[in-house]
Design a protein around this motif. Sequence first.
Motif, short mmCIF file in Angstrom:
data_model
loop_
_atom_site.label_atom_id
_atom_site.label_comp_id
_atom_site.label_asym_id
_atom_site.label_seq_id
_atom_site.Cartn_x
_atom_site.Cartn_y
_atom_site.Cartn_z
N ALA C 188 0.85 -1.30 -0.02
CA ALA C 188 -0.07 -0.24 0.12
C ALA C 188 0.71 1.15 0.45
O ALA C 188 1.36 1.15 1.00
N GLY C 189 0.40 2.24 -1.21
CA GLY C 189 1.32 3.48 -0.97
C GLY C 189 2.47 3.20 -2.25
O GLY C 189 3.36 4.60 -1.58
N ALA C 190 2.85 1.59 -2.62
CA ALA C 190 3.67 1.91 -3.46
C ALA C 190 3.59 3.02 -4.55
O ALA C 190 4.64 3.19 -5.05
N LEU C 191 3.03 3.19 -4.71
CA LEU C 191 2.65 4.05 -6.10
C LEU C 191 1.54 5.31 -5.43
O LEU C 191 0.48 5.14 -5.21
N ILE C 192 2.17 6.74 -5.85
CA ILE C 192 1.96 7.86 -5.72
C ILE C 192 0.87 8.15 -7.25
O ILE C 192 0.83 8.46 -7.70
N GLU C 193 0.07 8.59 -6.56
CA GLU C 193 -1.09 8.92 -7.50
C GLU C 193 -1.87 9.55 -7.89
O GLU C 193 -2.23 10.27 -9.06
N GLN C 194 -1.82 10.42 -6.75
CA GLN C 194 -2.34 12.25 -7.14
C GLN C 194 -1.14 12.97 -7.11
O GLN C 194 -0.49 12.70 -6.48
N GLU C 195 -1.60 13.97 -8.01
CA GLU C 195 -0.44 14.23 -8.71
C GLU C 195 0.23 15.56 -7.58
O GLU C 195 1.60 15.71 -7.51
N ALA C 196 -0.61 16.26 -6.22
CA ALA C 196 -0.11 16.92 -6.16
C ALA C 196 1.04 16.73 -5.38
O ALA C 196 2.12 16.90 -4.20
N LYS C 197 -0.36 15.06 -4.74
CA LYS C 197 1.85 14.26 -3.92
C LYS C 197 2.62 14.50 -4.40
O LYS C 197 4.04 14.37 -3.90
N ALA C 198 2.66 13.78 -5.31
CA ALA C 198 3.85 13.00 -6.39
C ALA C 198 5.19 14.40 -6.43
O ALA C 198 6.50 14.33 -6.03
N VAL C 199 3.96 15.92 -6.50
CA VAL C 199 4.84 17.06 -7.06
C VAL C 199 5.11 17.19 -5.73
O VAL C 199 6.84 18.07 -5.38
N ALA C 200 4.92 17.43 -4.64
CA ALA C 200 5.28 18.13 -3.23
C ALA C 200 6.69 16.99 -2.79
O ALA C 200 7.88 17.41 -2.48
N GLN C 201 6.62 14.92 -3.45
CA GLN C 201 7.68 14.83 -2.99
C GLN C 201 8.74 15.12 -3.92
O GLN C 201 9.48 14.83 -3.91
N ALA C 202 8.61 15.61 -5.07
CA ALA C 202 9.60 15.62 -6.21
C ALA C 202 10.54 17.04 -5.79
O ALA C 202 12.14 16.96 -5.67
N LEU C 203 9.94 17.89 -4.70
CA LEU C 203 9.93 19.27 -4.07
C LEU C 203 11.11 18.91 -2.98
O LEU C 203 12.35 19.57 -3.08
#
Lengths: 256, 256, 256, 256
Positions: C188-203
């Motif tokens: 669970a959580g292995a794939l991040i599908e929410q765009e905002a969450k993925a952008v935040a992780q990238a930042l």
Amino acid sequence: MSQTLTRTIDLNCDMGESYGAWKMGADAEVMPHISSANIAAGFHAGDPATIRKTVRLAVDNGVAIGVHPSLPDIMGFGRRAMKISPQELYDLIIYQAGAVEGFARAAGAKLHHVKCHGALYNMAANDQPLSDAMARAVKDLGGGVILYGLAGSTMMACAKRHGVPAVGEGFADRGYMNDGTLAPRGQAGALIEQEAKAVAQALAMVEQRTVTSLSGKRVAVEVGTLCLHGDQPGAVAFAKALRREFTARGIGVSAP
Amino acid sequence: MSQTLTRTIDLNCDMGESYGAWKMGADAEVMPHISSANIAAGFHAGDPATIRKTVRLAVDNGVAIGVHPSLPDIMGFGRRAMKISPQELYDLIIYQAGAVEGFARAAGAKLHHVKCHGALYNMAANDQPLSDAMARAVKDLGGGVILYGLAGSTMMACAKRHGVPAVGEGFADRGYMNDGTLAPRGQAGALIEQEAKAVAQALAMVEQRTVTSLSGKRVAVEVGTLCLHGDQPGAVAFAKALRREFTARGIGVSAP
Amino acid sequence: MSQTLTRTIDLNCDMGESYGAWKMGADAEVMPHISSANIAAGFHAGDPATIRKTVRLAVDNGVAIGVHPSLPDIMGFGRRAMKISPQELYDLIIYQAGAVEGFARAAGAKLHHVKCHGALYNMAANDQPLSDAMARAVKDLGGGVILYGLAGSTMMACAKRHGVPAVGEGFADRGYMNDGTLAPRGQAGALIEQEAKAVAQALAMVEQRTVTSLSGKRVAVEVGTLCLHGDQPGAVAFAKALRREFTARGIGVSAP
Amino acid sequence: MSQTLTRTIDLNCDMGESYGAWKMGADAEVMPHISSANIAAGFHAGDPATIRKTVRLAVDNGVAIGVHPSLPDIMGFGRRAMKISPQELYDLIIYQAGAVEGFARAAGAKLHHVKCHGALYNMAANDQPLSDAMARAVKDLGGGVILYGLAGSTMMACAKRHGVPAVGEGFADRGYMNDGTLAPRGQAGALIEQEAKAVAQALAMVEQRTVTSLSGKRVAVEVGTLCLHGDQPGAVAFAKALRREFTARGIGVSAP
């Protein structure tokens, strides 16, 4: 030939042309509308998993299972002519037919026909030694396997001579020459894009055993199966239109 | 088990491992001395022409025709383990078995058995899901096709459970462990190079259904077929020595 | 490390994964939004024509040309682990890197980096002998070619030891474990599908050089390049969102 | 042309034509006697490991490293003509040249020349569009890479027009026609089997820039490299005889 016979026709379509991760065609949508499936056998398309799934789809739709053997050319999708010997052709047919037959057997079905793919289809159609090898291969497969080939071609004559069951193929959407061969793709009228015109050509082939050439001549053709180009956008719509018209005129669709 | 049964054994050998312009093995020399040929099916070796010729050679020598399916790895000769799913294994078996069966049929013969090649043989021998897929594939091929697998392996147990005809394979020239598995190739004694010793091991397997492990323990093995390594220099000489000894002791050599 | 450096990041994407008649990916749409292209080299995808076109597309968009070498497995799209030796890995890298470099040279460009594909990427990331062979291959290619590998992996450490230029890769859309490794896909959580969450992780990866693990721990990561999954439906939208945010925060996007 | 130039000739030989487990040729024996190696690049023979070893062998013997690109046909050893477009030919050359160049670079060497293999060599020699694509490919490879092609062919003329360095190839052991082309293999005299006769033909090509046709006519030929058929039993003996004669007459052997 009795009228009953002229009132039944086969609709064949190339199937199982995906490969590994790559998808091609709309097999599941097209399958319910045809009577014969020509299944890619791994040499231009069709990995083992795809063959298995396509055979299953054919069985579930009551569609006859054929093999669609090709020159060995995954990279070129079997579209590039290749200088092979008659013996090499024979070996390619047996190998690929056997592979698809394996899956048919595993699904409780049988191999019904052989129809060559792409460059192999064209190369062998009017080449005497290759046609001969082709007929010999289908004969050696035995079990009543039928050869599908270009109507009026050397291959059809060859099959007859070898006593191999064979069915001539016609194209509803391709222009014909006065001698009954297909107009080369470059030529004006080579591709028939209007549905109504293609349906009319199909009907003439089935009901009158003729086709009107590009220059207006009525030519006799012995067509037992019509080719549906499944990779074209309107394939399903065209199949439906064709079958609607066939039904209206009492023409049945079934594999030979 | 009756004495008659212990007095007949199968000798199998991998065959048809040439590919296109490249030659491998001494098939014509070895074929007269064996009863079962495992024919490469195009995935590690064995182009269509080679399969045809090898099938012909087997038929001419009264040798049973088997398929020798492999992982898809021409470049690595099928010797590199590959993580495949049980379904992928199933599909590989059906495809390759079908292809060889096609040539057998064309030669008036039948597919007799399946014996996996190289990495696939080893990977599947003691892996439950892969063994299961293997048994399922051979069952779906039907027609009495027999599975050859490592004697005493999970695959043999699996085949039994699925009701699939199966025969355990033994190795005259390989050292065994106390649990009846093969000694890993690195280990001292893993390869038996003295002919006399290998013949003796074969005899023990056939007559007493046992093998003496590297540490001296007598282990029960159910061997119905002995593997002859045809790619080794002394293959023909060893086959002759083995058959001479078998004849002297009233042991027949024939395919199961 | 100066602030300027932390304010620049590379965006890489797998490209050129069509093969012959089969299409995959939206290369032309994605290319304008990335700084590094990992180009398939013929072993899992990417026939010669596709490589040429993809190199041209990269050159036209000012994108750095990398090779995306794979295990030899067209049928399995390079996704099946295969037991290869370090020397075999070395040879696979040199061959495929050379092939793509040939097209780069013909287009007046250079080979910029190497990023392994699929199973090869995962197999080699934390295997010492394979990582070693990988580093040795990139070193022997010379010419300043850079190795892209999983941030924090054995391969990155290996490259450092060999003096090979290397850049750690991070994933905006994958969950991480406490030790900085990727969460297995099943979890669970292995794939991040929410765009905002993925952008935040990238930042966080770019600005703070950290990632928050699935259990909430802040973990240090050395990320020099972010992977964009070009085969996913929202790839272009995500790339745009990422770059918008980067621009707003003064983070430049360029190849290392 | 000065006398010095006529006193140096290149001896080239196809090399690295093993594949995976299959061996072909006597590379280690032949390499010391030649000045140019045409190394198979994976499309008719030559897996990555074989390329690496062959490049190493060439480097150790001071032999110039060339690529021997082929049509994509492992199964047919690149001997079957295939209808490809000029662009497809271009792509095949760049891909394979790049792959071999990768290994050359890794060994501290450079790619020196391109000589097509089998059917590709013959197809392209006198076909204007294919010759053109060939010249364009070698030009785009740049770095002074030289094209080896049939002396007097369209390809040589094409290379000249494109400003591509090119060297005409002659055959000591093949009969010639009055127009300077090779006698077809079926024809009497097409293969010269007597060593003395082949040596004499080589000498005439080098010293007098002529060849005597099968019907006795002296024909001018511009030969810069002689082809040694390494796969023939007497290859090493012939190479030695040739070099002995060359030395006696003050003719040097070196790559162009």
